[in-house]
Enzyme design. Structure first.
Site, PDB file in Angstrom:
ATOM      1  N   ASN A  82     -64.387  -2.186 -20.606  1.00 47.46           N
ATOM      2  CA  ASN A  82     -64.992  -1.868 -19.814  1.00 47.46           C
ATOM      3  C   ASN A  82     -65.285  -2.935 -18.706  1.00 47.46           C
ATOM      4  O   ASN A  82     -66.887  -1.822 -18.163  1.00 47.46           O
ATOM      5  CB  ASN A  82     -66.729  -0.284 -20.178  1.00 47.46           C
ATOM      6  CG  ASN A  82     -67.810  -1.727 -20.890  1.00 47.46           C
ATOM      7  OD1 ASN A  82     -67.036  -2.763 -21.143  1.00 47.46           O
ATOM      8  ND2 ASN A  82     -68.162  -0.506 -21.071  1.00 47.46           N
TER       9      ASN A  82
ATOM     10  N   SER B 214     -80.982 -16.013 -32.159  1.00 42.38           N
ATOM     11  CA  SER B 214     -81.266 -14.858 -30.338  1.00 42.38           C
ATOM     12  C   SER B 214     -80.728 -13.251 -31.536  1.00 42.38           C
ATOM     13  O   SER B 214     -80.332 -12.806 -32.404  1.00 42.38           O
ATOM     14  CB  SER B 214     -80.233 -15.121 -29.848  1.00 42.38           C
ATOM     15  OG  SER B 214     -78.735 -15.034 -29.598  1.00 42.38           O
TER      16      SER B 214
ATOM     17  N   THR C 246     -69.917 -14.910 -35.164  1.00 40.92           N
ATOM     18  CA  THR C 246     -70.413 -16.161 -34.980  1.00 40.92           C
ATOM     19  C   THR C 246     -71.182 -17.201 -35.536  1.00 40.92           C
ATOM     20  O   THR C 246     -71.890 -16.551 -36.526  1.00 40.92           O
ATOM     21  CB  THR C 246     -71.669 -16.057 -33.753  1.00 40.92           C
ATOM     22  OG1 THR C 246     -72.179 -16.889 -33.246  1.00 40.92           O
ATOM     23  CG2 THR C 246     -72.538 -15.107 -34.251  1.00 40.92           C
TER      24      THR C 246
ATOM     25  N   LYS D  76     -74.701  -9.964 -34.223  1.00 41.70           N
ATOM     26  CA  LYS D  76     -73.604  -9.614 -35.455  1.00 41.70           C
ATOM     27  C   LYS D  76     -73.633 -10.183 -36.489  1.00 41.70           C
ATOM     28  O   LYS D  76     -72.897  -9.539 -37.842  1.00 41.70           O
ATOM     29  CB  LYS D  76     -72.382 -11.469 -34.575  1.00 41.70           C
ATOM     30  CG  LYS D  76     -72.495 -11.144 -33.281  1.00 41.70           C
ATOM     31  CD  LYS D  76     -71.231 -11.932 -32.811  1.00 41.70           C
ATOM     32  CE  LYS D  76     -70.417 -11.167 -31.527  1.00 41.70           C
ATOM     33  NZ  LYS D  76     -68.981 -11.606 -31.054  1.00 41.70           N
TER      34      LYS D  76
ATOM     35  N   HIS E 161     -76.796 -12.977 -31.392  1.00 46.36           N
ATOM     36  CA  HIS E 161     -76.244 -13.274 -32.707  1.00 46.36           C
ATOM     37  C   HIS E 161     -77.371 -12.609 -33.742  1.00 46.36           C
ATOM     38  O   HIS E 161     -75.913 -12.496 -35.088  1.00 46.36           O
ATOM     39  CB  HIS E 161     -76.759 -14.739 -32.809  1.00 46.36           C
ATOM     40  CG  HIS E 161     -76.159 -15.683 -32.418  1.00 46.36           C
ATOM     41  ND1 HIS E 161     -77.366 -16.436 -31.399  1.00 46.36           N
ATOM     42  CD2 HIS E 161     -74.827 -16.967 -32.622  1.00 46.36           C
ATOM     43  CE1 HIS E 161     -76.304 -17.378 -30.422  1.00 46.36           C
ATOM     44  NE2 HIS E 161     -75.212 -18.094 -31.489  1.00 46.36           N
TER      45      HIS E 161
HETATM   46  N1  USQ Z   1     -77.845 -26.125 -24.699  1.00 44.99           N
HETATM   47  C1  USQ Z   1     -78.175 -27.450 -24.612  1.00 44.99           C
HETATM   48  N2  USQ Z   1     -77.914 -27.547 -23.109  1.00 44.99           N
HETATM   49  C2  USQ Z   1     -77.631 -26.423 -22.114  1.00 44.99           C
HETATM   50  C3  USQ Z   1     -77.061 -25.489 -22.698  1.00 44.99           C
HETATM   51  C4  USQ Z   1     -77.169 -25.061 -24.385  1.00 44.99           C
HETATM   52  O1  USQ Z   1     -78.546 -28.592 -24.874  1.00 44.99           O
HETATM   53  O2  USQ Z   1     -76.959 -26.887 -21.116  1.00 44.99           O
HETATM   54  C5  USQ Z   1     -77.917 -25.812 -26.156  1.00 44.99           C
HETATM   55  C6  USQ Z   1     -77.864 -24.674 -27.270  1.00 44.99           C
HETATM   56  O3  USQ Z   1     -79.800 -24.982 -26.901  1.00 44.99           O
HETATM   57  C7  USQ Z   1     -77.843 -24.571 -27.998  1.00 44.99           C
HETATM   58  C8  USQ Z   1     -76.553 -25.394 -28.114  1.00 44.99           C
HETATM   59  O4  USQ Z   1     -76.290 -26.274 -26.624  1.00 44.99           O
HETATM   60  O5  USQ Z   1     -78.439 -25.481 -29.043  1.00 44.99           O
HETATM   61  C9  USQ Z   1     -74.553 -24.360 -27.826  1.00 44.99           C
HETATM   62  O6  USQ Z   1     -75.484 -23.696 -26.768  1.00 44.99           O
HETATM   63  P1  USQ Z   1     -73.952 -22.814 -26.374  1.00 44.99           P
HETATM   64  O7  USQ Z   1     -74.888 -21.800 -25.111  1.00 44.99           O
HETATM   65  O8  USQ Z   1     -72.957 -23.475 -26.427  1.00 44.99           O
HETATM   66  O9  USQ Z   1     -74.190 -21.912 -27.322  1.00 44.99           O
HETATM   67  P2  USQ Z   1     -74.903 -19.933 -28.466  1.00 44.99           P
HETATM   68  O10 USQ Z   1     -76.171 -19.989 -26.761  1.00 44.99           O
HETATM   69  O11 USQ Z   1     -75.137 -20.369 -28.823  1.00 44.99           O
HETATM   70  O12 USQ Z   1     -73.390 -19.062 -27.662  1.00 44.99           O
HETATM   71  C10 USQ Z   1     -72.402 -20.036 -27.455  1.00 44.99           C
HETATM   72  C11 USQ Z   1     -71.528 -18.248 -27.439  1.00 44.99           C
HETATM   73  C12 USQ Z   1     -71.285 -17.166 -28.579  1.00 44.99           C
HETATM   74  C13 USQ Z   1     -70.718 -17.822 -29.891  1.00 44.99           C
HETATM   75  C14 USQ Z   1     -71.399 -19.068 -29.675  1.00 44.99           C
HETATM   76  C15 USQ Z   1     -71.186 -19.596 -31.330  1.00 44.99           C
HETATM   77  O13 USQ Z   1     -71.990 -17.664 -26.152  1.00 44.99           O
HETATM   78  O14 USQ Z   1     -70.962 -15.693 -27.744  1.00 44.99           O
HETATM   79  O15 USQ Z   1     -71.110 -16.532 -30.500  1.00 44.99           O
HETATM   80  O16 USQ Z   1     -71.697 -19.629 -28.928  1.00 44.99           O
HETATM   81  S1  USQ Z   1     -72.549 -20.662 -32.112  1.00 44.99           S
HETATM   82  O17 USQ Z   1     -73.197 -21.927 -31.224  1.00 44.99           O
HETATM   83  O18 USQ Z   1     -72.091 -21.512 -32.949  1.00 44.99           O
HETATM   84  O19 USQ Z   1     -73.612 -19.346 -32.434  1.00 44.99           O
END
Ligand code: USQ
Length: 383
Positions: A32, A179, A144, A185, A182
């Site tokens: 969508n 978050s 996730t 999920k 998350h």
């Molecule tokens: N981070 C930084 N600097 C940045 C961006 C992120 O240090 O510029 C850190 C975040 O604080 C976090 C880590 O990198 O600790 C991962 O962040 P991310 O933005 O790559 O991932 P996240 O927000 O957790 O979400 C992404 C996807 C989401 C998926 C998830 C998997 O957007 O859809 O579910 O990754 S997981 O992280 O394993 O939950």
């Protein structure tokens, strides 16, 4: 197989559709454009703008001779979804149709409500569409790794045996997400487990870590087949962001202390994992949970590696920690199991220097399109 891909316009949905269609499966995508709408509203459009889905499918057919059927529809509209499930009679549904951004889900009440209603509503409707129109269909659901959070004990693959007062019971592994996105999920998993237990659905719930990459064999066929590659703070995942920052000459935005450790995977490995899951359904009344990542590193390690490769390419990359906009552990234990997909045959493609330099080269081709205003974090968890 007849495969219905919900969220088929997304970063993973579109490459998944092309991957299965190329292999001769009968593929329908359903979307969508919610992600496109949020990207517009939040000024978070991808690096390269995308054609509408029907035009992308036509381009794909012109390049490969393979057809992808497109349905523009909303998973939160049960009648619309039911109609598509009846028409396509899927053997597999790949369910990506969720608002996927953690920062967006934390932006304000409206974004939180949209995330909650969309994600839970979509999963509920997928369940009922399957129960009513395709009860034998295998649901492959994108969860996730963030469902588990960062507990101070090893993370198992979905389940844990709990011993209590001399007795033992297997439960879903405890979940405590960081978050609202998350958390939706986590709730999806519970909802699916309920319908698996009581109604005999068959579900694979994939606990995926952050994905990176902008190349798959099908995307590489033509520029118009590219997926949504985001580098903004809303939709951009950390590897894709750091690569783009290195190209733009913006210091890499390590959040806080940078000890945050996650399990990562290449977008090509996501496609392998989805295919492996689809090819081996767990059976009626089974919820199979697989942890989907190939290697883990901290944000600091990632930043150092991007800097190393970028510097060799003459980009002179800087790393500059910024105040962490999120509430998360910045220094923690992290040891998740991830043998299930390897046992099914996953051949991991690791984040080598070559893989990073290929990503840098590709993003360099679009250097002029990078909008630096989208890079610094615009959403704080406690605002
Ligand atoms: N981070 C930084 N600097 C940045 C961006 C992120 O240090 O510029 C850190 C975040 O604080 C976090 C880590 O990198 O600790 C991962 O962040 P991310 O933005 O790559 O991932 P996240 O927000 O957790 O979400 C992404 C996807 C989401 C998926 C998830 C998997 O957007 O859809 O579910 O990754 S997981 O992280 O394993 O939950």
């Amino acid at each position: 197989m007849r495969i219905l891909i919900l969220g088929g316009d997304g970063y993973l949905g579109w490459p998944t559709a092309m991957h299965f269609a190329t292999r001769g499966h009968e593929v329908t995508v359903y979307d969508n454009y919610l992600r496109r709408r949020i990207a517009l509203e939040t000024d978070s459009e991808p690096l390269v703008s995308l054609l509408p889905l029907p035009e992308r499918a036509s381009r794909f057919e012109a390049e490969t001779g393979k057809r992808i059927r497109v349905v523009l529809g909303d998973c939160c509209n049960l009648e619309q979804l039911l109609q598509t499930v009846r028409e396509t009679a899927p053997e597999v549904i790949v369910h990506y149709a969720e608002q996927p951004s953690a920062p967006y889900s934390m932006a304000d009440r409206g974004a939180a409500r949209l995330t909650f209603e969309n994600n839970l509503g979509a999963t509920f409707n997928v369940i009922w569409a399957v129960l009513e129109a395709a009860p034998d269909c295998h649901i492959v659901k994108l969860g996730t790794m963030g469902e588990y959070g960062t507990p101070n004990i090893d993370i198992e693959e979905g389940w844990i045996d709990v011993q209590h007062k001399g007795r033992t019971q297997k439960f879903l592994y405890p979940r405590q997400a960081g978050s609202l996105y998350h958390t939706t999920k986590v709730l999806d998993t519970d909802l699916l487990w309920f319908y698996v237990r009581l109604y005999g659905l068959q579900v694979t719930d994939l606990m995926q870590g952050p994905v990176y990459g902008l190349s798959t064999p099908e995307m590489d066929l033509h520029p118009e087949l590219a997926t949504a590659f985001n580098y903004d703070d809303i939709f951009g995942t950390v590897v894709n962001r750091f690569i783009t920052q290195a190209v733009a000459g913006v210091p890499l935005t390590v959040y806080g202390k940078g000890g945050q450790t996650r399990g990562y995977l290449n977008i090509k490995d996501t496609l392998q994992c989805i295919e492996l899951a689809a090819n081996s359904p767990p059976g009626a009344g089974q919820l199979r949970v697989l942890n989907q990542f190939t290697e883990r590193f901290s944000v600091n390690q990632l930043a150092e590696r991007v800097k190393g490769v970028g510097d060799k390419m003459g980009l002179s990359v800087e790393i500059r920690p910024v105040d962490n906009p999120r509430k998360e552990a910045e220094d923690h234990y992290y040891n998740p199991a991830h043998s299930g997909l390897l046992d099914l045959g996953l051949q991991p493609l690791f984040l080598t220097d070559d893989v990073m330099s290929a990503m840098l080269e590709r993003v360099l081709q679009h250097r002029e399109a990078i909008d630096q205003r989208k890079i610094l974090p615009r959403v704080r968890w406690n605002s």
